[in-house]
Design an enzyme around this catalytic site. Structure first.
Site, PDB file in Angstrom:
ATOM      1  N   ASP A   1      13.229  53.418   6.622  1.00 28.46           N
ATOM      2  CA  ASP A   1      13.313  52.947   5.244  1.00 28.46           C
ATOM      3  C   ASP A   1      14.499  53.678   4.626  1.00 28.46           C
ATOM      4  O   ASP A   1      14.459  54.902   4.474  1.00 28.46           O
ATOM      5  CB  ASP A   1      11.995  53.321   4.542  1.00 28.46           C
ATOM      6  CG  ASP A   1      12.009  53.046   3.057  1.00 28.46           C
ATOM      7  OD1 ASP A   1      13.045  53.292   2.402  1.00 28.46           O
ATOM      8  OD2 ASP A   1      10.982  52.610   2.532  1.00 28.46           O
TER       9      ASP A   1
ATOM     10  N   ALA B   1      14.504  62.077   2.418  1.00 27.34           N
ATOM     11  CA  ALA B   1      14.345  63.134   3.425  1.00 27.34           C
ATOM     12  C   ALA B   1      15.592  64.024   3.461  1.00 27.34           C
ATOM     13  O   ALA B   1      15.484  65.250   3.522  1.00 27.34           O
ATOM     14  CB  ALA B   1      14.072  62.523   4.795  1.00 27.34           C
TER      15      ALA B   1
ATOM     16  N   HIS C   1      15.663  54.287   1.819  1.00 28.62           N
ATOM     17  CA  HIS C   1      15.527  55.172   0.669  1.00 28.62           C
ATOM     18  C   HIS C   1      14.689  56.400   0.979  1.00 28.62           C
ATOM     19  O   HIS C   1      14.930  57.479   0.440  1.00 28.62           O
ATOM     20  CB  HIS C   1      15.009  54.425  -0.557  1.00 28.62           C
ATOM     21  CG  HIS C   1      15.789  54.780  -1.782  1.00 28.62           C
ATOM     22  ND1 HIS C   1      17.034  54.246  -2.043  1.00 28.62           N
ATOM     23  CD2 HIS C   1      15.562  55.675  -2.773  1.00 28.62           C
ATOM     24  CE1 HIS C   1      17.513  54.779  -3.151  1.00 28.62           C
ATOM     25  NE2 HIS C   1      16.643  55.641  -3.610  1.00 28.62           N
ATOM     26  N   TYR C   2      13.700  56.244   1.844  1.00 30.20           N
ATOM     27  CA  TYR C   2      12.961  57.438   2.272  1.00 30.20           C
ATOM     28  C   TYR C   2      13.832  58.291   3.179  1.00 30.20           C
ATOM     29  O   TYR C   2      13.685  59.526   3.230  1.00 30.20           O
ATOM     30  CB  TYR C   2      11.623  57.067   2.906  1.00 30.20           C
ATOM     31  CG  TYR C   2      10.613  56.827   1.813  1.00 30.20           C
ATOM     32  CD1 TYR C   2       9.908  57.887   1.252  1.00 30.20           C
ATOM     33  CD2 TYR C   2      10.433  55.567   1.260  1.00 30.20           C
ATOM     34  CE1 TYR C   2       9.040  57.698   0.195  1.00 30.20           C
ATOM     35  CE2 TYR C   2       9.572  55.363   0.198  1.00 30.20           C
ATOM     36  CZ  TYR C   2       8.873  56.432  -0.334  1.00 30.20           C
ATOM     37  OH  TYR C   2       8.029  56.252  -1.388  1.00 30.20           O
ATOM     38  N   HIS C   3      14.727  57.634   3.880  1.00 25.92           N
ATOM     39  CA  HIS C   3      15.717  58.373   4.662  1.00 25.92           C
ATOM     40  C   HIS C   3      16.527  59.277   3.720  1.00 25.92           C
ATOM     41  O   HIS C   3      16.685  60.471   3.961  1.00 25.92           O
ATOM     42  CB  HIS C   3      16.641  57.372   5.376  1.00 25.92           C
ATOM     43  CG  HIS C   3      17.771  58.008   6.102  1.00 25.92           C
ATOM     44  ND1 HIS C   3      17.705  58.353   7.432  1.00 25.92           N
ATOM     45  CD2 HIS C   3      19.007  58.397   5.688  1.00 25.92           C
ATOM     46  CE1 HIS C   3      18.843  58.920   7.796  1.00 25.92           C
ATOM     47  NE2 HIS C   3      19.649  58.947   6.757  1.00 25.92           N
TER      48      HIS C   3
END
Ligand code: MG
Length: 667
Positions: free
Chosen positions: A299, A306, A301-303
């Site tokens: 994903d 992170a 945006h979650y990348h």
């Protein structure tokens, strides 16, 4: 009475008292939580040992007001500013109109006597995120900027009110898990929201800012300090005992326990907190990040989140002198993650909205790149993106494959007028990943022509889940389905990749359903247009559907010629034409694009459909030809060379304005 009933009783008692008790009490247990031998606490220790806890608390407050050794990477009290939005949230907060979630605006009012269990829409996020207290830090800024004590007074009041009305009873892990699972209703259910580790960690982090903003206020009394420190300690212990099993939640929790340990080194266990967080991040950066730099939720945006978690831990370490606790390999991996992100983004700094990703926006992304240059000053590519190309060097590569994560970018330039297709075809992925293998987004000349449907909402009651599930369906992506069903299996295998030259190509295959494998070949021809060859093989029978989702705006469909022509204002349009091996049927479908949480726009979506029997593959060729000027819209045709699906070859012929082109690869 078991612990849960005790907890319920306690809650009821406390709620009855809540109306009356707002004052803070001196909490003497704080002195056993702190290492009184910590440099600077000599006076506190002596007073406490002499039995004078009231004066010891006063001395402790003096210590914190004068403390300079601990630095906060995000707060510089000598230059506090406040944005218009933060000012609004701070002022609304005074009235108990709490900014909880961007998807629920205008914000709700939680009552004169704050009802922390108010849940106007049964979306879990709305209930969870109330407990992140997003208006507290803005109140802190407003206080610092204006000097108006009303902010400090109200913050102290709300902080205490929250403690009283959201108690965490002593309970063993299985009882807590029962509550977390949502099986317990009523008052105890509140613990599931108020004390979810992600929210607890959020408070751990943000209360470090709030502490700095408010500590000088006369409303920040010695008694309140002890309440604060006892509450904060409880938060840290709760995280340590209840780390999320995996995923981005675990990363957030680890980074924030590092904040707790670094910002309050006076706690006896502070070093252990910090070490716990650092150990988790060092471990998880190898578990959650593939060798190609992609984060395993697949994903974008979650990348990005992170990356920022990993970096935040470093900013805190740098501010307080413990960078040495992170190995070089940790930095190397973050650097890879940043370049991964740069490669899958479009020229306007937005990212594809695969999985649950948000679009992002340029100012925020520029700030990210600027922050990253401080960690990686020698990286010329990061500098290039941080300065919009004014400094540094643009990446030498154009197209790029990230095979472990299954992200493939075809690109002919890094400028705004570029043609860029990002294909997602990877492994199963974790929670935020959607079953969308083979899908793509496609940017041409300043516009995203095939944006993903996005996420819309995350999780909640049946009504909310119904909304979420619509956006997760495979059929609302730019990929192939069997009978419009969502994929059973998402395990794409890369069969071929060539990212240079006039005929660039990707062959990716996903065994999506029992009896049906989808092989998608993407040709990027002359770095100008795309030819997609979709072949569905196996013994399954049914209708095979090839779906496309266009950007919102006017789109003309011609079911006779199986053609789609966009009619957008400006100079980014596309002609898409599909050629089936057997007769096709064009179907217009429900189409939405989520632009932000709980925001969506209607758009054209359609599918090309054909019947499949047990013996033969269903095969499609789609030519996607973008153009800036309508006069350049070409005549297209395409056909398969060879009568049958071949296990290790793709061979098609395409004509653009009559000019023949054979696209053939063996793998
Ligand atoms: Mg999607």
């Amino acid at each position: 009475m078991n612990n849960i009933s005790k907890y319920i009783t306690l809650t009821i008692v406390l709620l009855c008292l809540a109306g009356r008790i707002t004052a803070q009490e001196l909490r003497p247990e704080v002195f056993s939580m702190l290492n009184l031998d910590y440099p600077g606490l000599e006076k506190v220790k002596a007073l406490h040992q002499a039995g004078n806890d009231a004066e010891a608390a006063t001395a402790l407050l003096e210590y914190y007001r004068g403390r300079t050794a601990v630095k906060h990477p995000e707060v510089d009290l000598s230059k506090v500013t406040i944005s218009k939005q933060d000012q609004q949230w701070a002022d609304d907060g005074l009235e108990h109109t709490f900014f909880v979630h961007k998807g629920y605006q205008p914000s709700y009012n939680y009552g004169k006597d704050i009802n922390w269990q108010y849940w106007p829409v049964q979306d879990n996020e709305l209930r969870w995120q109330l407990h992140r207290h997003k208006w507290f830090s803005p109140m802190g800024k407003a206080y610092r900027v204006s000097g108006d004590e009303k902010y400090a007074k109200e913050w102290v009041h709300q902080y205490m009110d929250w403690i009283i009305k959201n108690p965490l009873a002593e309970m063993n892990k299985s009882e807590y898990e029962l509550i977390s699972s949502g099986e317990v209703k009523g008052d105890a259910e509140n613990v599931r929201f108020a004390w979810r580790p992600l929210e607890v960690s959020n408070r751990l982090q943000d209360q470090t800012n709030q502490f700095l903003y408010f500590v000088d206020s006369p409303h920040f009394t010695p008694e309140f300090l002890t309440e604060f420190l006892v509450n904060y300690h409880k938060h840290a212990l709760h995280i340590l005992a209840n780390y999320s099993a995996q995923g981005n939640h675990l990363l957030f929790e680890a980074q924030r326990i590092i904040y707790a340990g670094a910002f309050f080194p006076e706690y006896k266990e502070a070093t252990a907190w910090r070490k716990s967080g650092i150990d988790i991040l060092n471990r998880q950066i190898n578990v959650q990040v593939y060798d190609d730099g992609g984060q395993f939720e697949l994903d974008p945006h979650y990348h990005l989140a992170a990356i920022n978690i990993f970096c935040k831990a470093l900013y805190m370490a740098d501010a307080n002198g413990f960078r040495g606790e992170f190995p070089q390999s940790y930095l190397d991996r973050i650097e890879k993650m940043i370049l991964f992100y740069a490669n899958i983004c479009f020229p306007d700094y937005t990212n594809p909205c695969f999985s649950d990703a948000k679009l992002g926006d340029k100012p925020a992304e520029l700030k990210n790149y600027k922050d990253w240059t401080t960690l990686f000053p020698q990286n010329e590519q990061i500098r290039y993106f941080a300065t919009e190309g004014k400094e540094g060097k643009q990446p030498q590569n154009l197209s790029n494959a990230f095979k472990a994560s299954g992200f493939f970018t075809f690109r002919n330039s890094w400028q705004n007028d570029a043609t860029v297709m990002v294909v997602k075809a990877g492994p199963k992925g974790e929670w935020h990943c959607q079953p969308d293998n083979g899908t793509f987004e496609f940017w041409f000349n300043g516009k995203n022509l095939f944006p993903d449907s996005g996420a819309y909402v995350y999780a909640g009651d049946d009504e909310v889940m119904k909304l979420r599930n619509w956006f997760r369906q495979t059929m609302v992506h730019n990929t192939l389905t069997l009978d419009d069903r969502t994929l059973e299996t998402t395990e794409s295998v890369t069969k071929y990749w060539n990212g240079t030259g006039d005929v660039q190509a990707l062959v990716t295959e996903n065994p999506g359903y029992t009896g049906l494998t989808h092989r998608r070949t993407v040709f990027f021809v002359d770095q100008t247009y795309f030819v997609l060859v979709d072949e569905a093989y196996g013994d399954a029978t049914g209708e095979v559907n090839l779906h496309y989702q266009l950007a919102e705006g006017k789109v003309n469909l011609d079911p006779k010629s199986m053609t789609v022509v966009t009619d957008y204002a400006g100079n980014s349009n596309v002609k898409l034409q599909c050629f089936g091996e057997k007769p096709l049927k064009m179907k217009e479908e429900e189409g939405w694009r989520s632009t932000a949480y709980r925001q969506r726009v209607e758009r054209t979506a359609l599918s090309f459909n054909t019947a499949k029997d047990a013996k033969h593959a269903a095969r499609f060729i789609t030519v996607i030809y973008p153009y800036a000027d309508r006069a350049d819209m070409p005549a297209l045709s395409a056909k398969f060379n060879g009568k049958q699906f071949a296990a290790s070859a793709v061979d098609v012929e395409v004509k653009v304005n009559g000019k023949k082109r054979v696209l053939k690869i063996d793998f």
